[in-house]
Design a protein around this motif. Sequence first.
Motif, short mmCIF file in Angstrom:
data_model
loop_
_atom_site.label_atom_id
_atom_site.label_comp_id
_atom_site.label_asym_id
_atom_site.label_seq_id
_atom_site.Cartn_x
_atom_site.Cartn_y
_atom_site.Cartn_z
N GLU A 163 -5.53 5.59 10.65
CA GLU A 163 -5.01 6.33 9.51
C GLU A 163 -3.93 5.56 8.76
OE1 GLU A 163 -5.68 7.68 12.40
OE2 GLU A 163 -6.96 9.43 12.02
N PHE A 164 -3.28 4.63 9.47
CA PHE A 164 -2.22 3.83 8.85
C PHE A 164 -2.74 2.53 8.26
CE2 PHE A 164 -0.15 6.42 12.12
CZ PHE A 164 0.94 6.95 11.43
N MET A 165 -4.06 2.37 8.24
CA MET A 165 -4.66 1.15 7.70
C MET A 165 -5.27 1.44 6.33
SD MET A 165 -4.16 -1.34 9.83
CE MET A 165 -2.55 -0.67 10.20
N LEU A 205 4.99 10.82 15.51
CA LEU A 205 4.56 10.23 16.78
C LEU A 205 5.74 9.89 17.68
CD1 LEU A 205 1.77 7.85 15.43
CD2 LEU A 205 1.48 10.11 16.48
N LEU A 206 6.93 9.81 17.11
CA LEU A 206 8.13 9.49 17.89
C LEU A 206 9.11 10.64 17.75
CD1 LEU A 206 8.77 5.83 16.64
CD2 LEU A 206 7.48 6.52 18.66
N ILE A 248 0.85 -1.19 0.00
CA ILE A 248 0.00 0.00 0.00
C ILE A 248 0.89 1.25 0.00
CG2 ILE A 248 -1.87 1.22 1.18
CD1 ILE A 248 -2.56 -1.65 0.16
N ASP A 249 0.49 2.20 -0.82
CA ASP A 249 1.23 3.46 -0.94
C ASP A 249 0.40 4.56 -0.25
OD1 ASP A 249 3.11 5.24 -1.82
OD2 ASP A 249 2.30 5.40 -3.87
N TYR A 250 0.93 5.10 0.84
CA TYR A 250 0.16 6.08 1.64
C TYR A 250 0.63 7.50 1.37
CZ TYR A 250 -1.28 2.12 4.59
OH TYR A 250 -1.79 0.94 5.06
N ASP A 251 -0.27 8.42 1.66
CA ASP A 251 0.06 9.84 1.64
C ASP A 251 0.47 10.23 3.07
OD1 ASP A 251 0.15 12.57 1.66
OD2 ASP A 251 -1.91 12.87 0.92
N TYR A 252 1.76 10.09 3.36
CA TYR A 252 2.22 10.30 4.74
C TYR A 252 2.11 11.76 5.17
CZ TYR A 252 3.92 5.51 4.77
OH TYR A 252 3.99 4.15 4.73
N HIS A 253 2.17 12.64 4.22
CA HIS A 253 2.03 14.06 4.56
C HIS A 253 0.65 14.33 5.18
CE1 HIS A 253 2.77 18.34 4.37
NE2 HIS A 253 1.59 18.49 3.79
N SER A 254 -0.36 13.78 4.52
CA SER A 254 -1.73 13.99 5.04
C SER A 254 -1.94 13.26 6.35
CB SER A 254 -2.77 13.53 4.02
OG SER A 254 -2.63 14.28 2.84
N ILE A 255 -1.34 12.07 6.48
CA ILE A 255 -1.48 11.34 7.75
C ILE A 255 -0.86 12.17 8.88
CG2 ILE A 255 -0.77 9.28 9.06
CD1 ILE A 255 -0.88 7.66 6.51
N THR A 256 0.32 12.74 8.62
CA THR A 256 1.00 13.55 9.63
C THR A 256 0.11 14.71 10.09
OG1 THR A 256 3.07 13.00 8.55
CG2 THR A 256 3.14 14.81 10.13
N SER A 291 -1.93 12.86 21.05
CA SER A 291 -3.09 13.11 21.93
C SER A 291 -4.38 12.64 21.26
CB SER A 291 -3.16 14.58 22.30
OG SER A 291 -3.21 15.37 21.15
N LYS A 292 -4.46 12.77 19.95
CA LYS A 292 -5.66 12.31 19.25
C LYS A 292 -5.78 10.79 19.38
CE LYS A 292 -7.85 13.73 14.97
NZ LYS A 292 -7.65 14.46 13.72
N ILE A 293 -4.67 10.11 19.19
CA ILE A 293 -4.67 8.64 19.30
C ILE A 293 -5.02 8.22 20.72
CG2 ILE A 293 -3.16 6.60 19.27
CD1 ILE A 293 -1.70 7.95 16.86
N GLU A 294 -4.44 8.90 21.69
CA GLU A 294 -4.62 8.51 23.10
C GLU A 294 -6.07 8.67 23.57
OE1 GLU A 294 -1.58 10.87 24.85
OE2 GLU A 294 0.01 9.44 24.34
N MET A 295 -6.84 9.48 22.88
CA MET A 295 -8.25 9.66 23.25
C MET A 295 -9.12 8.52 22.74
SD MET A 295 -8.58 13.74 22.63
CE MET A 295 -10.25 13.61 22.04
N ARG A 296 -8.59 7.73 21.83
CA ARG A 296 -9.41 6.68 21.22
C ARG A 296 -9.42 5.40 22.05
NH1 ARG A 296 -6.97 7.45 15.09
NH2 ARG A 296 -8.13 9.34 14.57
N THR A 297 -10.38 4.53 21.72
CA THR A 297 -10.49 3.24 22.41
C THR A 297 -9.21 2.44 22.25
OG1 THR A 297 -12.81 3.29 21.79
CG2 THR A 297 -11.98 1.20 22.61
#
Lengths: 431, 90
Positions: free
Chosen positions: A63-65, A259-260, A35-43, A49-55
């Motif tokens: 976003e990475f799926m 994220l890192l 799979i070829d992702y648009d990493y700029h848009s994912i970033t 903090s957005k991830i940490e609010m999720r289940t």
Amino acid sequence: MSASFVKGMKCRVCGTTYPVSPNNFCTDDFGPLEIDYDYHSITEAISRSKIEMRTWNMWRYREFMPLDNDPTVGLHSGGTPLIKANRLGKALGIEDLYLKNDAVNFPTLSFKDRVVAVALSKAKEFGLKTVGCASTGNLANSVAANAASAGLESYIFVPADLEKAKILGTSVYGAKVLGVQGTYDEVNRLCTQVAFKHGWGFVNINLRPFYAEGSKTMGFEIAEQLGWKTPDQVVSPMAGGALIGKVHKAFQEAYKCGLLEKEPTTRFFGAQASGCNPITDAVKNNRDQHKPVKKPNTICKSLAIGDPADGYFASRLIRDSGGWGEDVTDDEICEGMLMLAEYEGVFAETAGGTTLAVARKLLQQGKLSPHGKTVLLITGNGLKTQDAITSHVEPPTHIAATLDAFEAVRESLGDFTPLAKTQFKTQLVGV
Amino acid sequence: MSVRVQIPTPLRPSAGDQAIVEVTATKVGDALNHLIEIHPAMGGKLFDNGKLRRFVNIYVNDEDIRYLDMLDTAIKDGDEVAIIPAVAGG
């Protein structure tokens, strides 16, 4: 999810791009499609903090799926514990040891629940009604269970000599189970022919580019569970060889998308059984391409893939990252299972025993460092491979239901010791 | 010797949209060469500088040629040669 971050698919060999479709290989050179992702848009779209609010499950990294819409299958998969294995670490002499425990994944107790969640969500996006897989067992369980809950028809192909628990744990979901007389590689070849002939969605064949991405969530979770840091060393079991590469990819993507803080420098170590060791053999003999193993012979059936699809990429990653590969005997695998159980209360399947026994061997060889954070990937549950371990475990002592009867045998049961009963008995070969 | 070569679905546009191509050969390598003579577009897909590409597997009657004599594997009338992408499974 409002937008897809997928640009298309890309050949890992020649870079040719393709629109998204149920296909796994490049029609120019047979190279695997990724799979070829648009990493700029994912970033731009995500943050810690957005991830940490999720289940707390695998979809917090959605976003990475490679899906166009919200997932529809396997909504509760992932989110497994990262266990700080102090007792085991002390016994082995590894300072800072962790177990990523996918033996308790949902719904079918292996890391395959992650990949199937993605593959079947994608199958539904493609409008496929029939799905299937070639499997050594864990994948069979997961495809059957998830297809049942999604209302999809499933055809599951396994080697006929698979562990009973893995066959039962597939049939129970109402899947059509085909026990093929032959090795996994023969099952796999047959499934490739069936998938393309019937146009069905075989998760690890024509849906493989989507399916394999699910494994990345194991890597994202590890990084997040370590406080958004990557470990110094990862020891991964290898069958087809995709998992080790996807955990590496997750660390790279997490860094690339902000994220890192620190660029990952994790060293990757691969574990196989000596009775089926095409990838570790390629690593140890510095060969680019693995030699396929025609007749795998090991109790570790979940890793018994003689001709691994990602063998080339896995051996290259292991060498390039400064890691190494090793394989262990069936006796060492059983001891590994017992050590995990007795020291950490983790009943892993044979692949877990393999991973632990390989870690111990690599440590004694000086390849794996006793220092730094080390994560062992535990990918499946011991309840599915009880046959392998039954003769190694003491049967219960039978007594009458009286206090006297208990007191009479109490001494023979021995005193409690913080040391596990099982110590490694096998002599290390090739150390 | 007349043998049947199975073409995987995504490659059929390069093989006259056929699922099976009949060729004449006594060895697997010759069968593939004959296939390429009939459908030249298949050449660069299967071979790179005369070497079979890394991610393609060839089977004769469902047996992998890596366990036989590779491209020198002998074939006889009615045999089935299958071209199968290697990047599956696991």
